[in-house]
Structures are given as structure tokens and as C-alpha cells.
Scaffold this motif. Sequence first.
Motif, PDB file in Angstrom:
ATOM      1  N   LYS A   2       0.835  -1.199   0.000  1.00  0.00           N
ATOM      2  CA  LYS A   2       0.000   0.000   0.000  1.00  0.00           C
ATOM      3  C   LYS A   2       0.867   1.245   0.000  1.00  0.00           C
ATOM      4  O   LYS A   2       0.553   2.211  -0.687  1.00  0.00           O
ATOM      5  N   TRP A  77      -2.766  -9.298   1.017  1.00  0.00           N
ATOM      6  CA  TRP A  77      -2.950  -8.397  -0.129  1.00  0.00           C
ATOM      7  C   TRP A  77      -4.428  -8.282  -0.472  1.00  0.00           C
ATOM      8  O   TRP A  77      -4.950  -7.186  -0.657  1.00  0.00           O
ATOM      9  N   ARG A  78      -5.099  -9.420  -0.531  1.00  0.00           N
ATOM     10  CA  ARG A  78      -6.518  -9.422  -0.875  1.00  0.00           C
ATOM     11  C   ARG A  78      -7.333  -8.645   0.160  1.00  0.00           C
ATOM     12  O   ARG A  78      -8.226  -7.862  -0.191  1.00  0.00           O
ATOM     13  N   GLN A  81      -6.833  -4.994  -0.402  1.00  0.00           N
ATOM     14  CA  GLN A  81      -7.539  -4.555  -1.614  1.00  0.00           C
ATOM     15  C   GLN A  81      -9.041  -4.463  -1.349  1.00  0.00           C
ATOM     16  O   GLN A  81      -9.701  -3.534  -1.810  1.00  0.00           O
ATOM     17  N   GLU A  82      -9.584  -5.426  -0.617  1.00  0.00           N
ATOM     18  CA  GLU A  82     -11.009  -5.386  -0.288  1.00  0.00           C
ATOM     19  C   GLU A  82     -11.329  -4.168   0.590  1.00  0.00           C
ATOM     20  O   GLU A  82     -12.371  -3.537   0.423  1.00  0.00           O
ATOM     21  N   LYS A  85     -11.280  -1.192  -1.661  1.00  0.00           N
ATOM     22  CA  LYS A  85     -12.491  -1.232  -2.498  1.00  0.00           C
ATOM     23  C   LYS A  85     -13.711  -0.789  -1.682  1.00  0.00           C
ATOM     24  O   LYS A  85     -14.555  -0.035  -2.179  1.00  0.00           O
ATOM     25  N   ILE A  90     -10.420   2.108  -4.732  1.00  0.00           N
ATOM     26  CA  ILE A  90     -10.183   1.361  -5.958  1.00  0.00           C
ATOM     27  C   ILE A  90     -11.520   0.797  -6.418  1.00  0.00           C
ATOM     28  O   ILE A  90     -12.444   0.615  -5.616  1.00  0.00           O
ATOM     29  N   TYR A  93      -9.609  -5.082  -8.536  1.00  0.00           N
ATOM     30  CA  TYR A  93      -8.220  -5.546  -8.467  1.00  0.00           C
ATOM     31  C   TYR A  93      -8.173  -6.960  -9.019  1.00  0.00           C
ATOM     32  O   TYR A  93      -9.192  -7.651  -9.085  1.00  0.00           O
ATOM     33  N   SER A 112      -4.575  -2.916  -9.861  1.00  0.00           N
ATOM     34  CA  SER A 112      -5.610  -2.186  -9.132  1.00  0.00           C
ATOM     35  C   SER A 112      -6.186  -1.158 -10.088  1.00  0.00           C
ATOM     36  O   SER A 112      -5.442  -0.456 -10.783  1.00  0.00           O
TER      37      SER A 112
END
Length: 166
Positions: A2, A77-78, A81-82, A85, A90, A93, A112
Motif C-alpha cells: 500500500k 494483499w486481498r 484490496q477489499e 475497495k 479502488i 483488483y 488495481s
Amino acid sequence: MKMRFVSSLKIAGLATAIALAGCATTAIAQEPAAAAPAATAADDGYPLVGGDFWEITAIDLKPGGGLAYANHLATQWRAGQEFAKSKGWIKDYMVMSNYYNRAGEPDLYLISVIDHVPSGPEGEAQFVAYRAWAKSSAEKLQAESADRAEFREIMSNSLLQEMTFR
């Protein structure tokens, strides 16, 4: 990861501002046709319009590092990203595998998709919120990223803008 994202967006924001300033200068330097009505952005004759931005990170997996990195992507990572989101930072991804990679090419691409490049203060606010969510510090996040160098290498990071036809 990040931190790298925010940092790359700050750099990209500067590059975007410079590019847009160049476009504005070029547009101002062109004289409009004498009898033509003022053109709007939608009918200026240019066939493409800018869309979403895609941040693409190219990853080279070190021998024996595939499973360890896949586990990191599927968990930390997921989750990050969630979180991004859920905040609207974002839009999407994905992880793409370079199925027929040749020597010197990455094994994976982390992507992303964002709808705009955040300003400096906006990017900083996102990073502060991300650190609070992750219950971490900038130093710890950077150390964790460095630890992943054991099984992966970041080959490059690109920020591309999707261009669509009018």
C-alpha cells in the motif's frame, strides 16, 4: 504494498498534472477556426476519452517462492484490496499470470483499477486510514514488504490510463 501504491500515485499525480498542463498549453496555442462555434470536450473531434487508471505491478517469483507469495496475495494483499475497495479508493483488483513468460519477464501482474489519481492530501488520508485499519505503522508495513523480497521481486510499477472511443 500500500505504501508503494500511495507513493506511486503521488508521483503519478505529479506526472498527470504535468501532462495535463502540457495538453492545456497545446490547446491554448491552437487558434480556433474563425467561423466555427466553440467546441465542447465531447465534440472537439478527438476520438478517445480517458477512463480508469490501472496500476500494474510486475512481480518476478524467486525459485520456490510461488506458494508463499500466493498465500500472501490470498490473505494480506486481498484483504487490503477489499478494504480499499470498500472505501471507494479502488474499483477493482486482480492478479494476472504471465502464462508464457520468457526470461526476464515477470511471472505475475498485480492490478488495481482506480477512477482517478488521488491528490497529495487525499493519498495521505488514505494511507493514514489504511494504517489504522491494518493496525500497523509505516515502518512495519515497509519491513513486511522487504520481508517478501525473500520470495518475490518487484520488477516494475506502471500507471496506465484506459482510453475509450467516443
